[in-house]
Design a protein around this motif. Structure first.
Motif, PDB file in Angstrom:
ATOM      1  N   THR A   6       0.787  -1.141   0.123  1.00 19.14           N
ATOM      2  CA  THR A   6       0.125  -0.254   0.045  1.00 19.14           C
ATOM      3  C   THR A   6       1.058   1.296   0.060  1.00 19.14           C
ATOM      4  O   THR A   6       1.946   1.226   0.621  1.00 19.14           O
ATOM      5  CB  THR A   6      -1.008  -0.064   1.179  1.00 19.14           C
ATOM      6  N   THR A   7       0.629   2.236  -0.815  1.00 17.45           N
ATOM      7  CA  THR A   7       1.230   3.529  -0.906  1.00 17.45           C
ATOM      8  C   THR A   7       0.569   4.619  -0.724  1.00 17.45           C
ATOM      9  O   THR A   7      -0.814   4.734  -0.873  1.00 17.45           O
ATOM     10  CB  THR A   7       2.022   3.419  -2.256  1.00 17.45           C
ATOM     11  N   ARG A   8       1.202   5.682  -0.162  1.00 16.66           N
ATOM     12  CA  ARG A   8       0.655   7.124  -0.222  1.00 16.66           C
ATOM     13  C   ARG A   8       1.450   8.009  -0.655  1.00 16.66           C
ATOM     14  O   ARG A   8       2.474   8.079  -0.287  1.00 16.66           O
ATOM     15  CB  ARG A   8       0.074   7.219   1.269  1.00 16.66           C
ATOM     16  N   ARG A   9       0.745   8.936  -1.769  1.00 18.14           N
ATOM     17  CA  ARG A   9       1.735  10.091  -2.262  1.00 18.14           C
ATOM     18  C   ARG A   9       1.139  11.072  -2.496  1.00 18.14           C
ATOM     19  O   ARG A   9      -0.331  11.178  -2.323  1.00 18.14           O
ATOM     20  CB  ARG A   9       2.122   9.438  -3.724  1.00 18.14           C
ATOM     21  N   ARG A  10       1.978  11.999  -2.489  1.00 25.93           N
ATOM     22  CA  ARG A  10       1.372  13.665  -2.755  1.00 25.93           C
ATOM     23  C   ARG A  10       0.896  14.133  -4.039  1.00 25.93           C
ATOM     24  O   ARG A  10       1.707  13.713  -4.745  1.00 25.93           O
ATOM     25  CB  ARG A  10       2.429  14.706  -2.096  1.00 25.93           C
ATOM     26  N   VAL A  11      -0.279  14.405  -4.156  1.00 25.31           N
ATOM     27  CA  VAL A  11      -0.944  14.738  -5.512  1.00 25.31           C
ATOM     28  C   VAL A  11      -1.248  16.448  -5.261  1.00 25.31           C
ATOM     29  O   VAL A  11      -1.709  16.566  -4.019  1.00 25.31           O
ATOM     30  CB  VAL A  11      -1.761  13.924  -5.966  1.00 25.31           C
ATOM     31  N   PRO A  12      -1.386  17.022  -6.211  1.00 27.68           N
ATOM     32  CA  PRO A  12      -1.908  18.452  -6.131  1.00 27.68           C
ATOM     33  C   PRO A  12      -3.389  18.444  -5.443  1.00 27.68           C
ATOM     34  O   PRO A  12      -4.080  17.679  -5.611  1.00 27.68           O
ATOM     35  CB  PRO A  12      -2.182  18.899  -7.579  1.00 27.68           C
ATOM     36  N   GLY A  13      -3.492  19.137  -4.362  1.00 26.00           N
ATOM     37  CA  GLY A  13      -4.527  19.183  -3.578  1.00 26.00           C
ATOM     38  C   GLY A  13      -4.802  18.083  -2.477  1.00 26.00           C
ATOM     39  O   GLY A  13      -6.052  18.101  -1.823  1.00 26.00           O
ATOM     40  N   GLY A  14      -3.754  17.178  -2.204  1.00 24.91           N
ATOM     41  CA  GLY A  14      -3.764  16.243  -1.253  1.00 24.91           C
ATOM     42  C   GLY A  14      -2.968  15.060  -1.437  1.00 24.91           C
ATOM     43  O   GLY A  14      -1.747  15.224  -1.848  1.00 24.91           O
ATOM     44  N   PHE A  15      -3.669  14.061  -1.301  1.00 23.87           N
ATOM     45  CA  PHE A  15      -2.806  12.486  -1.078  1.00 23.87           C
ATOM     46  C   PHE A  15      -3.612  11.735  -2.178  1.00 23.87           C
ATOM     47  O   PHE A  15      -4.857  11.687  -2.176  1.00 23.87           O
ATOM     48  CB  PHE A  15      -2.691  12.081   0.062  1.00 23.87           C
ATOM     49  N   ARG A  16      -2.993  10.802  -2.516  1.00 28.08           N
ATOM     50  CA  ARG A  16      -3.737   9.515  -3.388  1.00 28.08           C
ATOM     51  C   ARG A  16      -3.118   8.169  -2.802  1.00 28.08           C
ATOM     52  O   ARG A  16      -1.971   8.218  -2.678  1.00 28.08           O
ATOM     53  CB  ARG A  16      -3.486   9.658  -4.943  1.00 28.08           C
ATOM     54  N   ASP A  17      -3.631   7.135  -2.543  1.00 31.78           N
ATOM     55  CA  ASP A  17      -3.132   5.619  -2.130  1.00 31.78           C
ATOM     56  C   ASP A  17      -3.413   4.790  -3.241  1.00 31.78           C
ATOM     57  O   ASP A  17      -4.461   4.840  -4.278  1.00 31.78           O
ATOM     58  CB  ASP A  17      -4.249   5.286  -1.017  1.00 31.78           C
ATOM     59  N   ALA A  18      -2.546   3.939  -3.290  1.00 32.00           N
ATOM     60  CA  ALA A  18      -2.586   2.839  -4.302  1.00 32.00           C
ATOM     61  C   ALA A  18      -2.181   1.523  -3.503  1.00 32.00           C
ATOM     62  O   ALA A  18      -1.262   1.563  -2.918  1.00 32.00           O
ATOM     63  CB  ALA A  18      -1.616   2.921  -5.581  1.00 32.00           C
ATOM     64  N   VAL A  19      -3.065   0.464  -3.981  1.00 28.87           N
ATOM     65  CA  VAL A  19      -2.661  -0.894  -3.406  1.00 28.87           C
ATOM     66  C   VAL A  19      -2.598  -1.701  -4.526  1.00 28.87           C
ATOM     67  O   VAL A  19      -3.529  -1.910  -5.229  1.00 28.87           O
ATOM     68  CB  VAL A  19      -3.970  -1.126  -2.307  1.00 28.87           C
ATOM     69  N   GLY A  20      -1.577  -2.553  -4.338  1.00 31.99           N
ATOM     70  CA  GLY A  20      -1.365  -3.683  -5.393  1.00 31.99           C
ATOM     71  C   GLY A  20       0.070  -4.305  -5.326  1.00 31.99           C
ATOM     72  O   GLY A  20       0.578  -4.070  -4.264  1.00 31.99           O
ATOM     73  N   ILE A  21       0.437  -4.812  -6.245  1.00 31.20           N
ATOM     74  CA  ILE A  21       1.726  -5.703  -6.346  1.00 31.20           C
ATOM     75  C   ILE A  21       2.750  -4.709  -6.967  1.00 31.20           C
ATOM     76  O   ILE A  21       2.528  -4.227  -8.073  1.00 31.20           O
ATOM     77  CB  ILE A  21       1.596  -6.826  -7.315  1.00 31.20           C
ATOM     78  N   LEU A  22       3.706  -4.725  -6.272  1.00 32.45           N
ATOM     79  CA  LEU A  22       4.931  -3.828  -6.708  1.00 32.45           C
ATOM     80  C   LEU A  22       5.861  -4.539  -7.702  1.00 32.45           C
ATOM     81  O   LEU A  22       6.258  -5.625  -7.653  1.00 32.45           O
ATOM     82  CB  LEU A  22       6.042  -3.691  -5.407  1.00 32.45           C
ATOM     83  N   LEU A  23       5.706  -4.104  -9.014  1.00 31.48           N
ATOM     84  CA  LEU A  23       6.458  -4.743 -10.047  1.00 31.48           C
ATOM     85  C   LEU A  23       7.686  -4.075 -10.075  1.00 31.48           C
ATOM     86  O   LEU A  23       8.478  -5.037 -10.617  1.00 31.48           O
ATOM     87  CB  LEU A  23       5.453  -4.004 -11.478  1.00 31.48           C
ATOM     88  N   SER A  24       8.122  -2.980  -9.898  1.00 32.88           N
ATOM     89  CA  SER A  24       9.405  -2.385  -9.895  1.00 32.88           C
ATOM     90  C   SER A  24       9.551  -1.278  -9.278  1.00 32.88           C
ATOM     91  O   SER A  24       8.756  -0.405  -8.941  1.00 32.88           O
ATOM     92  CB  SER A  24       9.886  -2.168 -11.461  1.00 32.88           C
TER      93      SER A  24
END
Length: 63
Positions: A6-24
């Motif tokens: 699970t990841t959390r990253r900064r985007v304009p206006g806030g944050f966005r999460d992504a859950v999945g398989i780490l490919l690289s």
């Protein structure tokens, strides 16, 4: 590679999460394949948090 994350990253206006398989994780970019088969590219400098998580539990009626 190959772990479910699970990841959390900064985007304009806030944050966005992504859950999945780490490919690289090459040249400062993480690639994560989500369950809908899309691949998210996350620049390392926008990453706020990430961790390995257990496999998703089976969904009812899908066994």
């Amino acid at each position: 590679m190959g772990a479910r994350v699970t990841t959390r990253r900064r985007v304009p206006g806030g944050f966005r999460d992504a859950v999945g398989i780490l490919l690289s994780w090459d040249d400062g970019v993480l690639k994560v394949r989500k369950k809908d088969d899309t691949v998210v590219e996350i620049p390392e400098e926008t990453l706020v948090a990430a961790r390995v998580v257990p496999a998703a539990p089976p969904r009812p009626g899908r066994m």
